[in-house]
Design a protein around this motif. Structure first.
Motif, PDB file in Angstrom:
ATOM      1  N   GLY A 144     105.655 -18.652   2.948  1.00 60.64           N
ATOM      2  CA  GLY A 144     106.644 -19.597   3.432  1.00 60.64           C
ATOM      3  C   GLY A 144     106.264 -20.108   4.803  1.00 60.64           C
ATOM      4  N   PHE A 145     107.146 -20.912   5.347  1.00 56.29           N
ATOM      5  CA  PHE A 145     106.956 -21.528   6.652  1.00 56.29           C
ATOM      6  C   PHE A 145     108.148 -21.199   7.531  1.00 56.29           C
ATOM      7  CE2 PHE A 145     105.025 -24.131   3.385  1.00 56.29           C
ATOM      8  CZ  PHE A 145     103.740 -24.322   3.871  1.00 56.29           C
ATOM      9  N   ALA A 146     107.911 -21.018   8.829  1.00 59.54           N
ATOM     10  CA  ALA A 146     109.004 -20.792   9.769  1.00 59.54           C
ATOM     11  C   ALA A 146     109.631 -22.135  10.135  1.00 59.54           C
ATOM     12  CB  ALA A 146     108.500 -20.079  11.015  1.00 59.54           C
ATOM     13  N   ASP A 147     110.956 -22.196  10.085  1.00 59.16           N
ATOM     14  CA  ASP A 147     111.642 -23.415  10.526  1.00 59.16           C
ATOM     15  C   ASP A 147     111.757 -23.395  12.049  1.00 59.16           C
ATOM     16  OD1 ASP A 147     113.801 -21.755  11.212  1.00 59.16           O
ATOM     17  OD2 ASP A 147     115.107 -22.485   9.608  1.00 59.16           O
ATOM     18  N   ASP A 204     113.194 -18.931  11.021  1.00 62.50           N
ATOM     19  CA  ASP A 204     113.618 -18.436   9.709  1.00 62.50           C
ATOM     20  C   ASP A 204     112.690 -19.000   8.637  1.00 62.50           C
ATOM     21  OD1 ASP A 204     115.845 -17.068  10.830  1.00 62.50           O
ATOM     22  OD2 ASP A 204     116.930 -18.964  10.896  1.00 62.50           O
ATOM     23  N   ILE A 205     112.429 -18.202   7.599  1.00 61.46           N
ATOM     24  CA  ILE A 205     111.421 -18.560   6.606  1.00 61.46           C
ATOM     25  C   ILE A 205     111.978 -19.459   5.501  1.00 61.46           C
ATOM     26  CG2 ILE A 205     109.755 -17.647   4.927  1.00 61.46           C
ATOM     27  CD1 ILE A 205     109.148 -17.058   7.930  1.00 61.46           C
ATOM     28  N   VAL A 206     111.225 -20.530   5.225  1.00 62.73           N
ATOM     29  CA  VAL A 206     111.475 -21.439   4.112  1.00 62.73           C
ATOM     30  C   VAL A 206     110.332 -21.215   3.120  1.00 62.73           C
ATOM     31  CG1 VAL A 206     111.642 -23.860   3.411  1.00 62.73           C
ATOM     32  CG2 VAL A 206     112.584 -23.125   5.627  1.00 62.73           C
ATOM     33  N   LEU A 207     110.648 -20.945   1.880  1.00 60.58           N
ATOM     34  CA  LEU A 207     109.641 -20.609   0.874  1.00 60.58           C
ATOM     35  C   LEU A 207     108.666 -21.746   0.593  1.00 60.58           C
ATOM     36  CD1 LEU A 207     111.916 -18.761  -1.690  1.00 60.58           C
ATOM     37  CD2 LEU A 207     110.108 -17.737  -0.297  1.00 60.58           C
ATOM     38  N   ALA A 208     107.400 -21.383   0.349  1.00 59.94           N
ATOM     39  CA  ALA A 208     106.391 -22.331  -0.131  1.00 59.94           C
ATOM     40  C   ALA A 208     106.503 -22.362  -1.653  1.00 59.94           C
ATOM     41  CB  ALA A 208     105.002 -21.891   0.291  1.00 59.94           C
ATOM     42  N   GLN A 209     106.638 -23.551  -2.217  1.00 56.31           N
ATOM     43  CA  GLN A 209     106.870 -23.696  -3.648  1.00 56.31           C
ATOM     44  C   GLN A 209     106.071 -24.860  -4.209  1.00 56.31           C
ATOM     45  OE1 GLN A 209     111.363 -23.855  -2.730  1.00 56.31           O
ATOM     46  NE2 GLN A 209     111.210 -23.024  -4.795  1.00 56.31           N
ATOM     47  N   PRO A 210     105.695 -24.805  -5.500  1.00 56.83           N
ATOM     48  CA  PRO A 210     105.064 -25.977  -6.109  1.00 56.83           C
ATOM     49  C   PRO A 210     106.096 -27.096  -6.244  1.00 56.83           C
ATOM     50  CG  PRO A 210     105.450 -24.276  -7.757  1.00 56.83           C
ATOM     51  CD  PRO A 210     105.832 -23.684  -6.429  1.00 56.83           C
ATOM     52  N   ALA A 211     105.624 -28.340  -6.225  1.00 60.68           N
ATOM     53  CA  ALA A 211     106.515 -29.492  -6.325  1.00 60.68           C
ATOM     54  C   ALA A 211     107.068 -29.671  -7.737  1.00 60.68           C
ATOM     55  CB  ALA A 211     105.781 -30.754  -5.889  1.00 60.68           C
ATOM     56  N   ALA A 212     106.387 -29.106  -8.721  1.00 57.82           N
ATOM     57  CA  ALA A 212     106.838 -29.171 -10.113  1.00 57.82           C
ATOM     58  C   ALA A 212     106.530 -27.829 -10.765  1.00 57.82           C
ATOM     59  CB  ALA A 212     106.124 -30.300 -10.862  1.00 57.82           C
ATOM     60  N   LYS A 213     107.230 -27.523 -11.850  1.00 51.85           N
ATOM     61  CA  LYS A 213     107.023 -26.255 -12.538  1.00 51.85           C
ATOM     62  C   LYS A 213     105.603 -26.190 -13.113  1.00 51.85           C
ATOM     63  CE  LYS A 213     109.068 -23.235 -15.971  1.00 51.85           C
ATOM     64  NZ  LYS A 213     109.631 -22.095 -15.331  1.00 51.85           N
TER      65      LYS A 213
END
Length: 111
Positions: A87-90, A94-103
């Motif tokens: 994830g990335f720190a805001d 606080d951590i924001v998850l790293a996610q793919p843009a599509a499934k």
């Protein structure tokens, strides 16, 4: 910033997985959840994630995340974390998850 070689980058194995379950982790020093992540052909893995500021346990189930799968296990209290959920720190840290843009299929490798 120090640069790395392409070969060094290729050594980091980052895969997508789907969070199956999130539960409280009251023993953690900083607020965290215990996660169960389905990484497809790599199996079901566990992770500890300090993501309690932006996410409730209920909304995490079914969410795809990027995981580093070749760091080795890490003992966190009595809990064994097997993968690192990224994830990335805001602006508040606080951590924001790293996610793919599509499934994508669980276990897919970041390339």
């Amino acid at each position: 910033m120090e640069t790395i070689t392409w070969q060094q980058f290729e050594q980091t194995d980052i895969r997508v997985g789907t969070i199956l379950e999130a539960s409280d982790f009251p023993e953690a020093r900083r607020p965290a959840y215990k996660l169960t992540v389905d990484l497809g052909p790599l199996g079901i893995k566990r992770s500890s994630a300090q993501i309690t500021r932006h996410y409730t346990k209920e909304e995490l189930a079914g969410r795809q995340v990027l995981c580093v799968v070749n760091l080795g296990k890490k003992q966190i209290g009595k809990y064994m974390s097997e993968v690192l959920v990224t994830g990335f720190a805001d602006e508040n840290g606080d951590i924001v998850l790293a996610q793919p843009a599509a499934k994508v299929p669980n276990g897919s490798k970041l390339i």
